[in-house]
Design a protein around this motif. Structure first.
Motif, mmCIF file in Angstrom:
data_model
loop_
_atom_site.group_PDB
_atom_site.id
_atom_site.type_symbol
_atom_site.label_atom_id
_atom_site.label_comp_id
_atom_site.label_asym_id
_atom_site.label_seq_id
_atom_site.Cartn_x
_atom_site.Cartn_y
_atom_site.Cartn_z
ATOM 1 N N GLN A 36 0.827 -1.205 0.000
ATOM 2 C CA GLN A 36 0.000 0.000 0.000
ATOM 3 C C GLN A 36 0.867 1.265 0.000
ATOM 4 N N VAL A 37 1.867 1.303 0.860
ATOM 5 C CA VAL A 37 2.749 2.464 0.927
ATOM 6 C C VAL A 37 3.557 2.566 -0.362
ATOM 7 N N ARG A 38 4.070 1.451 -0.840
ATOM 8 C CA ARG A 38 4.849 1.444 -2.078
ATOM 9 C C ARG A 38 4.029 2.017 -3.226
ATOM 10 N N ASP A 39 2.791 1.558 -3.367
ATOM 11 C CA ASP A 39 1.945 2.023 -4.466
ATOM 12 C C ASP A 39 1.604 3.502 -4.325
ATOM 13 N N THR A 40 1.410 3.957 -3.094
ATOM 14 C CA THR A 40 1.113 5.373 -2.867
ATOM 15 C C THR A 40 2.323 6.229 -3.226
ATOM 16 N N MET A 41 3.521 5.814 -2.828
ATOM 17 C CA MET A 41 4.737 6.555 -3.159
ATOM 18 C C MET A 41 4.945 6.581 -4.682
ATOM 19 N N ARG A 42 4.661 5.466 -5.337
ATOM 20 C CA ARG A 42 4.781 5.418 -6.796
ATOM 21 C C ARG A 42 3.804 6.386 -7.451
ATOM 22 N N LEU A 43 2.604 6.465 -6.897
ATOM 23 C CA LEU A 43 1.591 7.368 -7.422
ATOM 24 C C LEU A 43 2.067 8.819 -7.313
ATOM 25 N N ILE A 44 2.606 9.173 -6.156
ATOM 26 C CA ILE A 44 3.107 10.543 -5.953
ATOM 27 C C ILE A 44 4.285 10.818 -6.884
ATOM 28 N N MET A 45 5.236 9.881 -6.922
ATOM 29 C CA MET A 45 6.414 10.075 -7.764
ATOM 30 C C MET A 45 6.049 10.085 -9.250
ATOM 31 N N GLY A 46 5.012 9.365 -9.603
ATOM 32 C CA GLY A 46 4.554 9.345 -10.996
ATOM 33 C C GLY A 46 3.989 10.678 -11.442
ATOM 34 N N ALA A 47 3.591 11.504 -10.489
ATOM 35 C CA ALA A 47 3.049 12.820 -10.822
ATOM 36 C C ALA A 47 4.142 13.891 -10.907
ATOM 37 N N PHE A 48 5.372 13.565 -10.573
ATOM 38 C CA PHE A 48 6.447 14.554 -10.614
ATOM 39 C C PHE A 48 6.625 15.196 -11.997
ATOM 40 N N PRO A 49 6.484 14.453 -13.100
ATOM 41 C CA PRO A 49 6.626 15.115 -14.411
ATOM 42 C C PRO A 49 5.578 16.210 -14.657
ATOM 43 N N GLU A 50 4.491 16.214 -13.881
ATOM 44 C CA GLU A 50 3.485 17.269 -14.016
ATOM 45 C C GLU A 50 3.986 18.593 -13.441
ATOM 46 N N THR A 99 -12.921 7.685 6.475
ATOM 47 C CA THR A 99 -11.489 7.773 6.172
ATOM 48 C C THR A 99 -11.002 6.434 5.621
ATOM 49 N N SER A 100 -9.752 6.435 5.180
ATOM 50 C CA SER A 100 -9.125 5.203 4.695
ATOM 51 C C SER A 100 -7.648 5.253 5.040
ATOM 52 N N ASN A 101 -7.004 4.096 5.003
ATOM 53 C CA ASN A 101 -5.558 4.049 5.264
ATOM 54 C C ASN A 101 -4.802 4.893 4.243
ATOM 55 N N TYR A 102 -5.270 4.859 2.993
ATOM 56 C CA TYR A 102 -4.644 5.617 1.902
ATOM 57 C C TYR A 102 -4.707 7.118 2.212
ATOM 58 N N LEU A 103 -5.874 7.599 2.631
ATOM 59 C CA LEU A 103 -6.046 9.015 2.948
ATOM 60 C C LEU A 103 -5.151 9.415 4.119
ATOM 61 N N GLU A 104 -5.111 8.595 5.154
ATOM 62 C CA GLU A 104 -4.273 8.894 6.322
ATOM 63 C C GLU A 104 -2.795 8.934 5.939
ATOM 64 N N LEU A 105 -2.377 8.030 5.061
ATOM 65 C CA LEU A 105 -0.989 8.010 4.605
ATOM 66 C C LEU A 105 -0.675 9.288 3.834
ATOM 67 N N LEU A 106 -1.544 9.672 2.910
ATOM 68 C CA LEU A 106 -1.322 10.900 2.146
ATOM 69 C C LEU A 106 -1.231 12.114 3.075
ATOM 70 N N GLU A 107 -2.158 12.197 4.022
ATOM 71 C CA GLU A 107 -2.188 13.353 4.919
ATOM 72 C C GLU A 107 -0.973 13.417 5.838
ATOM 73 N N SER A 108 -0.309 12.269 6.060
ATOM 74 C CA SER A 108 0.873 12.279 6.915
ATOM 75 C C SER A 108 2.056 12.990 6.244
ATOM 76 N N TYR A 109 1.953 13.265 4.949
ATOM 77 C CA TYR A 109 3.005 13.971 4.224
ATOM 78 C C TYR A 109 2.691 15.448 4.048
ATOM 79 N N LEU A 110 1.534 15.893 4.512
ATOM 80 C CA LEU A 110 1.155 17.298 4.414
ATOM 81 C C LEU A 110 1.442 18.008 5.732
ATOM 82 N N PRO A 111 1.676 19.320 5.679
ATOM 83 C CA PRO A 111 1.862 20.053 6.936
ATOM 84 C C PRO A 111 0.563 20.009 7.750
ATOM 85 N N LYS A 112 0.692 20.076 9.051
ATOM 86 C CA LYS A 112 -0.481 20.009 9.919
ATOM 87 C C LYS A 112 -1.348 21.240 9.718
ATOM 88 N N MET A 113 -2.655 21.010 9.639
ATOM 89 C CA MET A 113 -3.611 22.098 9.448
ATOM 90 C C MET A 113 -3.770 22.871 10.759
#
Length: 166
Positions: A36-50, A99-113
């Motif tokens: 799950q974490v691997r796929d999420t990191m790949r998703l984020i890194m895959g958007a870098f060319p944008e 919520t979902s594990n995916y959402l919590e993982l993504l939010e852990s990389y954002l600054p705290k609101m």
């Protein structure tokens, strides 16, 4: 799905740029076979060319090119992650889930609101309501101060609560 017990996530106080942290977490997740974490990191890194920077070609035409890893800022990556968070929240809304594990993982990389208490404290020390017809006129200055660290709906609720409390 396994519960997130490994130290994934990012905070500005870590002393590492977000780009490097995502790459580290990608390697860690591959070693620990955390798909799950691997796929999420790949998703984020895959958007870098944008993430592009405007350029002017020799012919005078305007174009863009992808930023190099050295040019990518934490804010660029935060914008990518926010896009994925918004998408996931829409999916969860349709599924009627909170919520979902995916959402919590993504939010852990954002600054705290900012919390409602922090927003209210800032408003009390920096906003003069006597010069305004309505407390909602302070919305612009509050959002300008907090930027992406405050949700507009949350700021609106705090302002309405403060005006009701008068």
């Amino acid at each position: 799905m396994a519960e997130n017990t490994t130290p994934y996530g990012w905070d500005a106080s870590m002393g590492i740029c977000l780009y490097d942290k995502i790459r580290q977490d990608m390697k860690t997740s591959m070693r620990s076979k955390d798909t799950q974490v691997r796929d999420t990191m790949r998703l984020i890194m895959g958007a870098f060319p944008e993430i592009t920077v405007p350029i002017t070609l020799e012919s005078g035409k305007k174009s863009t090119r992808a930023k190099t890893p050295e040019e990518i800022t934490d804010e660029d990556i935060h914008n990518i992650i926010r896009k994925f968070v918004k998408s996931e929240k829409t999916v969860l809304e349709v599924k009627k889930e909170a919520t979902s594990n995916y959402l919590e993982l993504l939010e852990s990389y954002l600054p705290k609101m900012a919390t409602p208490e922090e927003i209210e404290a800032w408003i009390k020390t920096n906003v003069d309501f006597s010069a305004m017809k309505s407390p909602m006129q302070a919305m612009g200055s509050v959002m300008k101060h907090f930027g992406k660290l405050a949700d507009g709906n949350q700021v609106k609720a705090v302002l309405q609560g403060m005006s009701a409390g008068k």
